[in-house]
Design an enzyme around this catalytic site. Structure first.
Site, PDB file in Angstrom:
ATOM      1  N   ASP A 169      -5.803   3.324 -12.809  1.00  0.00           N
ATOM      2  CA  ASP A 169      -6.090   2.189 -13.692  1.00  0.00           C
ATOM      3  C   ASP A 169      -7.408   2.485 -14.406  1.00  0.00           C
ATOM      4  O   ASP A 169      -8.450   1.889 -14.110  1.00  0.00           O
ATOM      5  CB  ASP A 169      -6.187   0.906 -12.870  1.00  0.00           C
ATOM      6  CG  ASP A 169      -4.877   0.610 -12.154  1.00  0.00           C
ATOM      7  OD1 ASP A 169      -3.996  -0.017 -12.754  1.00  0.00           O
ATOM      8  OD2 ASP A 169      -4.709   1.060 -11.003  1.00  0.00           O
ATOM      9  N   SER A 188       2.663   3.959  -7.640  1.00  0.00           N
ATOM     10  CA  SER A 188       2.324   2.597  -8.026  1.00  0.00           C
ATOM     11  C   SER A 188       3.174   1.653  -7.189  1.00  0.00           C
ATOM     12  O   SER A 188       4.326   1.978  -6.851  1.00  0.00           O
ATOM     13  CB  SER A 188       2.667   2.394  -9.507  1.00  0.00           C
ATOM     14  OG  SER A 188       2.783   1.025  -9.788  1.00  0.00           O
ATOM     15  N   LEU A 198       0.818  -1.215   0.000  1.00  0.00           N
ATOM     16  CA  LEU A 198       0.000   0.000   0.000  1.00  0.00           C
ATOM     17  C   LEU A 198       0.852   1.266   0.000  1.00  0.00           C
ATOM     18  O   LEU A 198       1.889   1.337   0.653  1.00  0.00           O
ATOM     19  CB  LEU A 198      -0.931  -0.002   1.220  1.00  0.00           C
ATOM     20  CG  LEU A 198      -1.848  -1.231   1.339  1.00  0.00           C
ATOM     21  CD1 LEU A 198      -2.743  -1.105   2.564  1.00  0.00           C
ATOM     22  CD2 LEU A 198      -2.683  -1.435   0.083  1.00  0.00           C
ATOM     23  N   HIS A 199       0.380   2.244  -0.762  1.00  0.00           N
ATOM     24  CA  HIS A 199       1.054   3.547  -0.811  1.00  0.00           C
ATOM     25  C   HIS A 199      -0.008   4.640  -0.737  1.00  0.00           C
ATOM     26  O   HIS A 199      -1.195   4.343  -0.555  1.00  0.00           O
ATOM     27  CB  HIS A 199       1.905   3.658  -2.085  1.00  0.00           C
ATOM     28  CG  HIS A 199       1.147   3.304  -3.341  1.00  0.00           C
ATOM     29  ND1 HIS A 199       0.074   4.030  -3.802  1.00  0.00           N
ATOM     30  CD2 HIS A 199       1.275   2.266  -4.213  1.00  0.00           C
ATOM     31  CE1 HIS A 199      -0.395   3.499  -4.910  1.00  0.00           C
ATOM     32  NE2 HIS A 199       0.307   2.405  -5.182  1.00  0.00           N
ATOM     33  N   GLN A 244      -4.851 -12.298 -13.049  1.00  0.00           N
ATOM     34  CA  GLN A 244      -4.633 -11.119 -13.885  1.00  0.00           C
ATOM     35  C   GLN A 244      -3.176 -10.952 -14.331  1.00  0.00           C
ATOM     36  O   GLN A 244      -2.825  -9.947 -14.917  1.00  0.00           O
ATOM     37  CB  GLN A 244      -5.151  -9.855 -13.183  1.00  0.00           C
ATOM     38  CG  GLN A 244      -4.363  -9.409 -11.965  1.00  0.00           C
ATOM     39  CD  GLN A 244      -5.053  -8.242 -11.269  1.00  0.00           C
ATOM     40  OE1 GLN A 244      -6.141  -8.386 -10.726  1.00  0.00           O
ATOM     41  NE2 GLN A 244      -4.418  -7.079 -11.288  1.00  0.00           N
ATOM     42  N   GLY A 288      -1.530   6.271  -2.871  1.00  0.00           N
ATOM     43  CA  GLY A 288      -2.662   6.095  -3.796  1.00  0.00           C
ATOM     44  C   GLY A 288      -3.755   5.284  -3.119  1.00  0.00           C
ATOM     45  O   GLY A 288      -4.923   5.679  -3.081  1.00  0.00           O
ATOM     46  N   HIS A 289      -3.352   4.124  -2.544  1.00  0.00           N
ATOM     47  CA  HIS A 289      -4.328   3.298  -1.832  1.00  0.00           C
ATOM     48  C   HIS A 289      -4.905   4.061  -0.630  1.00  0.00           C
ATOM     49  O   HIS A 289      -6.095   3.983  -0.343  1.00  0.00           O
ATOM     50  CB  HIS A 289      -3.660   2.019  -1.304  1.00  0.00           C
ATOM     51  CG  HIS A 289      -3.038   1.164  -2.369  1.00  0.00           C
ATOM     52  ND1 HIS A 289      -1.684   1.019  -2.501  1.00  0.00           N
ATOM     53  CD2 HIS A 289      -3.580   0.421  -3.358  1.00  0.00           C
ATOM     54  CE1 HIS A 289      -1.408   0.204  -3.503  1.00  0.00           C
ATOM     55  NE2 HIS A 289      -2.546  -0.174  -4.050  1.00  0.00           N
ATOM     56  N   GLY A 308      -9.117   3.394  -8.261  1.00  0.00           N
ATOM     57  CA  GLY A 308      -8.340   4.563  -8.673  1.00  0.00           C
ATOM     58  C   GLY A 308      -8.443   4.808 -10.171  1.00  0.00           C
ATOM     59  O   GLY A 308      -8.460   3.873 -10.970  1.00  0.00           O
TER      60      GLY A 308
HETATM   61  P1  AMP Z   1      -3.479  -2.230  -6.923  1.00  0.00           P
HETATM   62  O1  AMP Z   1      -3.067  -2.560  -5.550  1.00  0.00           O
HETATM   63  O2  AMP Z   1      -2.382  -1.769  -7.804  1.00  0.00           O
HETATM   64  O3  AMP Z   1      -4.365  -3.264  -7.560  1.00  0.00           O
HETATM   65  O4  AMP Z   1      -4.417  -0.943  -6.760  1.00  0.00           O
HETATM   66  C1  AMP Z   1      -5.535  -0.972  -5.921  1.00  0.00           C
HETATM   67  C2  AMP Z   1      -6.371   0.258  -6.179  1.00  0.00           C
HETATM   68  O5  AMP Z   1      -5.604   1.423  -5.896  1.00  0.00           O
HETATM   69  C3  AMP Z   1      -6.815   0.370  -7.635  1.00  0.00           C
HETATM   70  O6  AMP Z   1      -8.154   0.806  -7.684  1.00  0.00           O
HETATM   71  C4  AMP Z   1      -5.874   1.389  -8.187  1.00  0.00           C
HETATM   72  O7  AMP Z   1      -6.395   2.114  -9.282  1.00  0.00           O
HETATM   73  C5  AMP Z   1      -5.669   2.306  -6.994  1.00  0.00           C
HETATM   74  N1  AMP Z   1      -4.432   3.062  -7.151  1.00  0.00           N
HETATM   75  C6  AMP Z   1      -3.191   2.573  -7.406  1.00  0.00           C
HETATM   76  N2  AMP Z   1      -2.318   3.585  -7.556  1.00  0.00           N
HETATM   77  C7  AMP Z   1      -3.002   4.731  -7.401  1.00  0.00           C
HETATM   78  C8  AMP Z   1      -2.670   6.115  -7.449  1.00  0.00           C
HETATM   79  N3  AMP Z   1      -1.429   6.539  -7.690  1.00  0.00           N
HETATM   80  N4  AMP Z   1      -3.655   7.018  -7.256  1.00  0.00           N
HETATM   81  C9  AMP Z   1      -4.923   6.613  -7.016  1.00  0.00           C
HETATM   82  N5  AMP Z   1      -5.302   5.340  -6.957  1.00  0.00           N
HETATM   83  C10 AMP Z   1      -4.366   4.396  -7.145  1.00  0.00           C
END
Ligand code: AMP
Length: 516
Positions: free
Chosen positions: A155, A190, A31-32, A59, A34-35, A152
């Site tokens: 994506d 990311s 998690l960062h 995926q 964005g999450h 987010g």
């Molecule tokens: P992931 O863990 O990469 O599958 O992402 C989980 C959720 O976090 C997805 O809905 C992504 O679109 C969202 N997400 C990832 N990176 C970002 C970001 N930089 N800004 C906003 N949402 C994000």
């Protein structure tokens, strides 16, 4: 905070949450910020927040980074705990009905999104990826049965596909798209950024700068897709380490390629830097200007005048709440009858239509009936705050406001425009003034209306109390958005404030390199 690994643990948790609004944030962990932004949004809108952490084998193609993908449940849990998350769902592949790494797709029921949405952008290069995403997200929605699920815009193809999946399969959940969170440098956050060296991280900033460059050309009038995508490709090519996979300009909802951008379009990029695949995108539309701030800071006057100067639609959100108040009163419903009002407001149609009248530049219509002047009566004024405090009204109107925002070119003012209604507004202003100054202005206003014997200290106390109340409201509290520009207007004339905002708007047109 609980950590559930099995569906029965989730079920026993959910049994205790009847009548609570549940928000789900699906993630693959690591998690960062964005999450975190999705989790915070879910917390602000729901009573309970569930984060799923699952690195979904379905995926990943055999050549992709499934094994290498960062897994850090311990740190992720600590972060979730600190953010007030109620439950983490961290299932094994077996729990999610996935038996092996390879060929699982042919052994299990899959959810297949429309080919028209998966044949372009990432889908063209990641065969089976969106089937894998759609299948797992459908399972997660069925297991958790949330009221809202948060995804987010980073994506963008995934968000569009999930939105249409939920609408096509009539799944009872609201999909909420959240803006892209970036580093100071513009690089979109990311989990895969962990693979980048610091030099590569600097090189990767070209991706957003190239998207911005195209957005600026769009603001300046360029509408042709082949020119806008060429701008991005050429700028990307200036960093030789970047290997562009695609640059595409598509319809934001259907993902179909566009030849020209009439009102809005999704400009998206995928590129390799070494072995790391990075994606990013930007929505092309005329900018949205969001003006928030405390009561009495002059927001509505300033917003109206800036709208005129910049030829933006003034989205008068106050008029919308007044229109609903008028509708409630006109239907003979008690303003406190929340359930009846919730029914009345469902699917309500509110139109703001620009007119030529200088006093009332926007005509207001509710369910096709003109109410421009009817909503300004003292009776409506007396009841509007009771109506606006009701969550069903708020939800319906925020959705209408957001649909106005889809094509951009609007300006709106309020308490939560930049934080809640348009969190991805291109320009956010927090317009404020000291309590003393606002009290002085209020006193002058009242004197001009003929009031006498006013007590300045009393006005100051009232303003202070109003600020307190607005900042602590359960729904739509007053809060400065992190990316808002604060304008303190104590020593500024109205014209200076307007000029400053116009200037900030114009600077959106500066080249990406100039504005960095
Ligand atoms: P992931 O863990 O990469 O599958 O992402 C989980 C959720 O976090 C997805 O809905 C992504 O679109 C969202 N997400 C990832 N990176 C970002 C970001 N930089 N800004 C906003 N949402 C994000």
């Amino acid at each position: 905070m609980l950590i559930a690994k099995t569906i029965s643990e989730v079920n026993s948790y959910l049994q205790k949450q009847q009548n609570h609004k549940i928000g789900l944030v699906p993630t693959m962990g690591a998690l960062h910020q964005g999450h975190i932004s999705l989790i915070k949004r879910a917390s602000s809108e729901c009573d309970r927040v569930i984060v799923s952490i699952f690195v979904n084998p379905l995926q990943f193609a055999p050549t992709e980074d499934l094994k290498q993908y960062p897994r850090q449940l311990e740190t992720d849990s600590q972060l979730c705990e600190a953010l007030g998350v109620d439950l983490i769902f961290a299932p094994t592949p077996e729990t999610m009905g996935i038996t092996g790494d390879t060929d699982t797709q042919s052994l299990t029921t899959m959810v297949i999104p429309p080919v028209s949405m998966t044949s372009g952008l990432c889908g063209k290069y990641r065969h089976g990826h969106f089937q894998g995403v759609a299948t797992i997200v459908t399972k997660l929605l069925n297991i958790i049965r949330p009221d809202c699920a948060y995804f987010g815009q980073k994506d963008a193809q995934q968000l569009a596909i999930i939105s249409s999946l939920v609408s096509d399969l009539k799944l009872p959940v609201k999909i909420v798209g959240c803006p892209i969170i970036r580093e100071e440098s513009g690089l979109a956050l990311s989990s895969r950024n962990q693979y980048l060296t610091s030099t590569e991280k600097t090189q990767a900033t070209i991706i957003y700068r190239s998207l911005k460059q195209a957005a600026i050309s769009f603001y300046q009038g360029e509408k042709q897709a082949h020119i806008l995508t060429k701008i991005v490709k050429e700028k990307l090519a200036t960093v030789s380490e970047i290997k562009t996979q695609y640059v595409e300009l598509v319809n934001t909802i259907t993902l179909q390629p566009l030849e020209t951008v009439e009102t809005t379009g999704l400009l998206a990029v995928a590129a390799y830097l070494g072995n790391t695949r990075l994606i990013d995108n930007i929505i092309l539309r005329q900018p949205i200007v969001a003006i928030d701030g405390p009561a009495g800071a002059g927001k509505s006057t300033v917003t109206r005048r800036v709208a005129e100067k910049l030829e933006l639609l003034y989205l008068d959100t106050g008029a919308m709440y007044r229109a609903v108040t008028w509708l409630v009163m006109n239907s003979g419903i008690n303003v406190n009858a929340q359930d009846r009002i919730a029914d009345l407001v469902k699917g309500v149609k509110i139109d703001l239509i620009p007119s030529n009248s200088p006093e009332l530049p926007v005509g207001v219509y509710v369910n096709e009936q003109e109410v421009t002047t009817a909503i300004r009566t003292p009776e409506v004024t007396a009841n509007v705050s009771t109506i606006a405090a009701q969550s069903a009204v708020r939800e319906e109107l925020v959705a209408i406001q957001q649909s106005y925002g889809e094509t951009g070119g609007i300006i709106a003012e309020g308490r939560d425009i930049g934080t809640n209604v348009f969190p991805d507004a291109e320009l956010k202003i927090f317009l404020t003034a000291s309590v003393a100054e606002r009290a002085k202005r209020r006193m002058l206003d009242l004197q001009n209306q003929g009031y006498k014997d006013l007590d300045l200290a009393q006005l100051e106390t009232e303003i202070q109390q109003r600020d307190e109340k607005d900042s602590n409201r359960e729904i739509a509290p007053l809060k400065q958005a992190e990316d808002a520009i604060e304008l303190i207007t104590d020593d500024l004339a109205i014209k200076e404030v307007i000029d400053k905002i116009v200037q900030l708007y114009m600077s959106l047109n500066k080249s990406a390199d100039q504005s960095k």
